[in-house]
Design a protein around this motif. Structure first.
Motif, mmCIF file in Angstrom:
data_model
loop_
_atom_site.group_PDB
_atom_site.id
_atom_site.type_symbol
_atom_site.label_atom_id
_atom_site.label_comp_id
_atom_site.label_asym_id
_atom_site.label_seq_id
_atom_site.Cartn_x
_atom_site.Cartn_y
_atom_site.Cartn_z
ATOM 1 N N PHE A 78 80.600 23.938 39.081
ATOM 2 C CA PHE A 78 80.445 22.614 38.476
ATOM 3 C C PHE A 78 81.765 22.027 37.978
ATOM 4 O O PHE A 78 81.781 20.998 37.335
ATOM 5 C CB PHE A 78 79.453 22.690 37.316
ATOM 6 N N VAL A 79 82.878 22.726 38.262
ATOM 7 C CA VAL A 79 84.164 22.227 37.777
ATOM 8 C C VAL A 79 84.575 20.985 38.563
ATOM 9 O O VAL A 79 84.458 20.940 39.785
ATOM 10 C CB VAL A 79 85.247 23.321 37.911
ATOM 11 N N VAL A 130 88.754 25.844 32.345
ATOM 12 C CA VAL A 130 87.437 26.496 32.341
ATOM 13 C C VAL A 130 87.610 28.016 32.409
ATOM 14 O O VAL A 130 86.955 28.770 31.674
ATOM 15 C CB VAL A 130 86.575 25.993 33.510
ATOM 16 N N LEU A 137 90.110 29.702 31.343
ATOM 17 C CA LEU A 137 90.591 30.163 30.036
ATOM 18 C C LEU A 137 89.438 30.263 29.045
ATOM 19 O O LEU A 137 89.383 31.188 28.225
ATOM 20 C CB LEU A 137 91.659 29.208 29.502
ATOM 21 N N GLY A 138 88.493 29.320 29.132
ATOM 22 C CA GLY A 138 87.295 29.406 28.299
ATOM 23 C C GLY A 138 86.542 30.689 28.572
ATOM 24 O O GLY A 138 86.075 31.369 27.646
ATOM 25 N N LEU A 139 86.440 31.053 29.856
ATOM 26 C CA LEU A 139 85.772 32.307 30.213
ATOM 27 C C LEU A 139 86.499 33.503 29.615
ATOM 28 O O LEU A 139 85.860 34.466 29.166
ATOM 29 C CB LEU A 139 85.708 32.454 31.737
ATOM 30 N N LEU A 186 88.116 33.641 26.817
ATOM 31 C CA LEU A 186 87.739 33.739 25.402
ATOM 32 C C LEU A 186 86.333 34.319 25.265
ATOM 33 O O LEU A 186 86.081 35.185 24.427
ATOM 34 C CB LEU A 186 87.816 32.363 24.740
ATOM 35 N N ILE A 187 85.398 33.835 26.109
ATOM 36 C CA ILE A 187 84.016 34.312 26.018
ATOM 37 C C ILE A 187 83.953 35.817 26.295
ATOM 38 O O ILE A 187 83.373 36.586 25.515
ATOM 39 C CB ILE A 187 83.112 33.556 27.013
ATOM 40 N N GLY A 196 85.611 37.856 23.583
ATOM 41 C CA GLY A 196 84.812 37.820 22.362
ATOM 42 C C GLY A 196 83.576 38.704 22.472
ATOM 43 O O GLY A 196 83.272 39.486 21.564
ATOM 44 N N VAL A 197 82.866 38.599 23.607
ATOM 45 C CA VAL A 197 81.650 39.399 23.785
ATOM 46 C C VAL A 197 81.995 40.890 23.783
ATOM 47 O O VAL A 197 81.320 41.703 23.133
ATOM 48 C CB VAL A 197 80.935 38.998 25.096
ATOM 49 N N PHE A 203 93.685 28.910 22.081
ATOM 50 C CA PHE A 203 93.038 28.115 21.039
ATOM 51 C C PHE A 203 93.634 26.707 20.980
ATOM 52 O O PHE A 203 92.920 25.727 20.803
ATOM 53 C CB PHE A 203 93.212 28.779 19.663
ATOM 54 N N VAL A 239 95.102 24.988 23.372
ATOM 55 C CA VAL A 239 94.621 24.216 24.514
ATOM 56 C C VAL A 239 93.186 23.774 24.258
ATOM 57 O O VAL A 239 92.816 22.618 24.482
ATOM 58 C CB VAL A 239 94.708 25.057 25.803
ATOM 59 N N VAL A 276 91.624 19.948 24.111
ATOM 60 C CA VAL A 276 90.618 19.577 25.116
ATOM 61 C C VAL A 276 89.349 19.105 24.427
ATOM 62 O O VAL A 276 88.764 18.083 24.779
ATOM 63 C CB VAL A 276 90.318 20.778 26.033
ATOM 64 N N VAL A 296 83.957 33.652 21.097
ATOM 65 C CA VAL A 296 82.856 33.291 21.984
ATOM 66 C C VAL A 296 82.502 31.818 21.816
ATOM 67 O O VAL A 296 82.349 31.090 22.800
ATOM 68 C CB VAL A 296 81.621 34.180 21.712
ATOM 69 N N GLY A 321 85.096 29.671 23.371
ATOM 70 C CA GLY A 321 85.026 29.739 24.828
ATOM 71 C C GLY A 321 83.872 28.926 25.371
ATOM 72 O O GLY A 321 84.036 28.138 26.315
ATOM 73 N N VAL A 322 82.696 29.096 24.758
ATOM 74 C CA VAL A 322 81.516 28.364 25.236
ATOM 75 C C VAL A 322 81.741 26.865 25.104
ATOM 76 O O VAL A 322 81.503 26.093 26.047
ATOM 77 C CB VAL A 322 80.263 28.802 24.449
ATOM 78 N N LEU A 335 84.532 25.269 25.002
ATOM 79 C CA LEU A 335 85.562 24.847 25.960
ATOM 80 C C LEU A 335 84.969 24.655 27.351
ATOM 81 O O LEU A 335 85.183 23.628 28.006
ATOM 82 C CB LEU A 335 86.675 25.903 26.000
ATOM 83 N N VAL A 336 84.192 25.648 27.803
ATOM 84 C CA VAL A 336 83.608 25.562 29.144
ATOM 85 C C VAL A 336 82.644 24.387 29.229
ATOM 86 O O VAL A 336 82.702 23.572 30.164
ATOM 87 C CB VAL A 336 82.888 26.881 29.495
ATOM 88 N N MET A 371 84.470 21.060 29.201
ATOM 89 C CA MET A 371 85.199 20.846 30.455
ATOM 90 C C MET A 371 84.254 20.464 31.585
ATOM 91 O O MET A 371 84.597 19.669 32.450
ATOM 92 C CB MET A 371 85.938 22.131 30.834
ATOM 93 N N LEU A 372 83.060 21.066 31.605
ATOM 94 C CA LEU A 372 82.123 20.768 32.686
ATOM 95 C C LEU A 372 81.448 19.420 32.461
ATOM 96 O O LEU A 372 81.252 18.646 33.394
ATOM 97 C CB LEU A 372 81.052 21.863 32.782
#
Lengths: 292, 339
Positions: free
Chosen positions: A85-86, A97, A99-101, A103-104, A107-108, B260, B262, B266, B309, B312-313, B315-316, B319-320
């Motif tokens: 979906f990017v 996106v 980079l967001g992954l 972090l996720i 973190g998890v 962080f 970035v 965003v 987390v 990250g969530v 951010l994703v 972005m989407l």
């Protein structure tokens, strides 16, 4: 001279891992024009799965298989739920996106396992064989070469000898024409991500025991080395990825052997800068790709 | 939190052309902001003042990053390393001369120099290549500090000598004043800079390089300049971080810090200083909230990691759903890309 030989073999063994990791980056780049900055974090997740399975069953190999399978599944999930979906109008979007992954995933993993370093066992001993009084290779190094070699051969057979490989190449090269000809382009993309993530997991399994140990951010530096390897070879070329991996491995080994381990990351940065500025297309690619 | 609303009024979400006429001279919101900060520092308890100061320090760097990434389209993952450069320079200079103004100037100058070097390389790179190079810069910080451990003292880092605040001002209030003075001056300079020709050049290069070149914009110079300006902001922010923590160590500038930053710009909305301010507030507020949630659940593993987390969530998802930041959400985009 002994030391030089030892460092060379050590560098080739490290380089094989970076080659596998760079290969995973190249797989996704060729299919989707995305550099998967989450590759390292995804690989760490797979190694944690292996760690759990091995601890529960007592078998290294069950954990090994679990890591690869988990990698495949994670690749499918990431592609199907996020990456598909990017918005590709700007190349930044895919990077952010990913980079967001990162972090996720970090973190998890931190929540599930905590943020301390955990030692990881290897399936083979890491003390080197001696040939004529010179320490050259360990059993583990041989295992690394064999595993990476098998992956490289299997991937090249897949891409050049099978119908699926042909479809994958077609889908990456000309998605619209391929779709008209009946190739499920989305499915090929998912398959590409799954394969890449599995290769990344394998690389993670091979590299984590030789580095500091298992930690949510264990692969950050490895990712930079692998990215450098992929750039050295040119992001478009699998052969380039393998060559680049070996070059980076040798560089790291010589630098840490002769100058000290702390200098090694700086040497990688320097190599990356020199290659990006001097030969921007990499050794095996046209420079056009750089503008993407 | 009130100052967020205050500045929002100056930049309502209306089309660009209409907005330009209505824009107020940036000095006005800055002065209002300064007044608010002074009032806040006298009403808030010390810990809140410390958090307020942290928001200011973050805002200093996110504002610069907004100009670089939002307006010029260059993604940098190395701003954490640039902040480290500023912080270490500040610490070394403080420990030698104990003269804060000199140390701030030194931190900005040295980081600007680093920005010139990286910016020259960055101007020749695009997209993932630039991201990869700056990522390598961010990762290399700990190895630099341990290679030159006589100067930087490896992982232990340096403690920062600071003069006590003048008069009877408590330390936290003094830190908040310093940080927000830096942040507001930065914001004023950036807002002025971006409104002029430089801002137009930045956007032109981001939107269409070929067209910009045809229109006589010097692409490379514009890109390098954008990097240098944002590096100077990062250097000042790093020095402010050193003032806040009164110590510097590589652990304070990990890769996640760069990520962080970035994330902050965003989420806040790319290319607007208000977005940078929102992002800076989130950077302080979210970890605090996540930590409280972690303490309530009684799990030590949640601390810090939950914030990762959540970041990250967010951010994703942002972005989407809205690659242009929260200001430009269009839910149709989520479904349109389905292949």
């Amino acid at each position: 001279m002994d030391r030089f030989l030892y460092l060379t073999f050590d560098g080739l063994s490290r380089g094989a891992v970076y080659a596998a990791f760079a290969l995973a980056l190249v797989l996704i780049w060729r299919a989707a024009r995305i550099v998967n900055f989450a590759q390292g974090a995804m690989a760490v997740a797979a190694v944690y799965v292996a760690y759990s399975v091995t601890n529960a069953t007592g078998s290294y190999w069950l954990g090994f298989v679990a890591a690869i399978v988990f990698g495949l599944l994670l690749g499918v999930v990431v592609e199907k739920t996020v990456m598909r979906f990017v918005d590709h109008s700007s190349p930044l979007n895919g990077v952010v996106v990913a980079l967001g992954l990162v972090l996720i995933v970090q973190g998890v993993l931190g929540i599930l396992y905590g943020n301390e370093y955990r030692p990881v066992e290897t399936p083979f001993r890491r003390d080197a064989f001696e040939v004529g009084g010179i320490a050259l290779l360990s059993r583990y190094d041989v295992f690394v070469f064999a595993a990476v070699g098998a992956v490289v051969v299997a991937l090249s057979l897949l891409f050049t000898r099978t119908a699926v490989g042909l479809r994958m190449r077609a889908a990456a090269f000309a998605p619209d024409v391929s779709r008209l000809l009946g190739v499920p382009v989305g499915g090929m993309l998912t398959l590409g991500w799954a394969l890449a993530a599995a290769v990344g997991s394998l690389a993670g399994m091979l590299v984590v025991p030789t580095e500091l140990g298992l930690h949510p951010t264990a692969m950050d530096v490895v990712f930079v080395s692998a990215f450098t390897a992929a750039v050295v070879g040119g992001l478009d070329s699998p052969i380039g990825a393998v060559t680049g991996g070996l070059i980076v491995g040798l560089l790291l080994s010589y630098v840490s052997g002769y100058l000290g381990a702390t200098v090694a990351p700086m040497a990688v940065l320097l190599l990356l800068v020199v290659v990006l500025l001097g030969k921007p297309g990499g050794l095996f690619s046209s420079s056009k790709a750089r503008l993407a | 939190m009130t100052d967020v609303k205050e500045e929002k009024q100056t930049a309502p979400a209306v089309p660009e052309i209409v907005r330009k006429r209505k824009r107020i001279w940036p000095v006005v919101p800055i002065l209002i902001g300064a007044l608010l900060i002074v009032i806040l520092t006298y009403t808030l308890p010390p810990f809140r003042n410390y958090q307020l100061a942290t928001v200011g320090a973050y805002f200093t760097v996110t504002a610069g990053l907004t100009v670089l990434t939002g307006l010029n389209g260059q993604l940098s993952l190395g701003h954490g390393a640039l902040m480290a450069t500023g912080a270490y320079t500040f610490a070394l200079s403080q420990n030698k001369w104990l003269n804060a103004p000199v140390s701030f100037v030194a931190a900005i100058l040295v980081t600007t120099l680093a920005g010139v070097v990286i910016g020259l390389a960055a101007a020749r790179l695009r997209g993932p290549y630039l991201a990869g190079l700056t990522l390598a810069v961010a990762v290399v910080v700990p190895s630099v500090t341990s290679t030159f451990d006589e100067t930087f003292n490896s992982d232990m880092g340096l403690s920062v000598a600071l003069d006590p605040p003048p008069g009877t001002i408590p330390m936290e209030r003094w830190q908040a004043w310093l940080c927000w003075a830096g942040a507001l001056v930065t914001a004023l300079l950036l807002a002025t800079l971006v409104r002029g020709r430089f801002g137009r050049d930045l956007r032109a290069v981001r939107d269409d390089e070929t067209a910009a070149r045809l229109a006589g914009v010097n692409i490379a110079r514009t890109q390098v300049l954008a990097f240098v300006v944002s590096a100077a902001c990062a250097g000042l922010a790093g020095a402010l971080f050193a003032v806040l923590a009164q110590s510097v160590s590589p652990g304070a500038f990990p890769l996640t810090l760069s990520l962080f930053l970035v994330m902050a710009i965003v989420i806040g909305g790319l290319g607007r200083l208000v977005g940078a301010l929102l992002g800076a507030v989130l950077l302080v507020a979210l970890p605090t909230l996540a930590q409280q949630a972690g303490e309530r659940s009684g799990s030590q593993h949640l601390e810090g990691n939950l914030a990762l987390v959540v970041f990250g969530v967010v951010l994703v998802v942002v972005m989407l759903a809205a690659p242009g930041g929260l200001a430009s959400i269009r839910f149709t985009t989520i479904f349109r890309r389905n292949r």
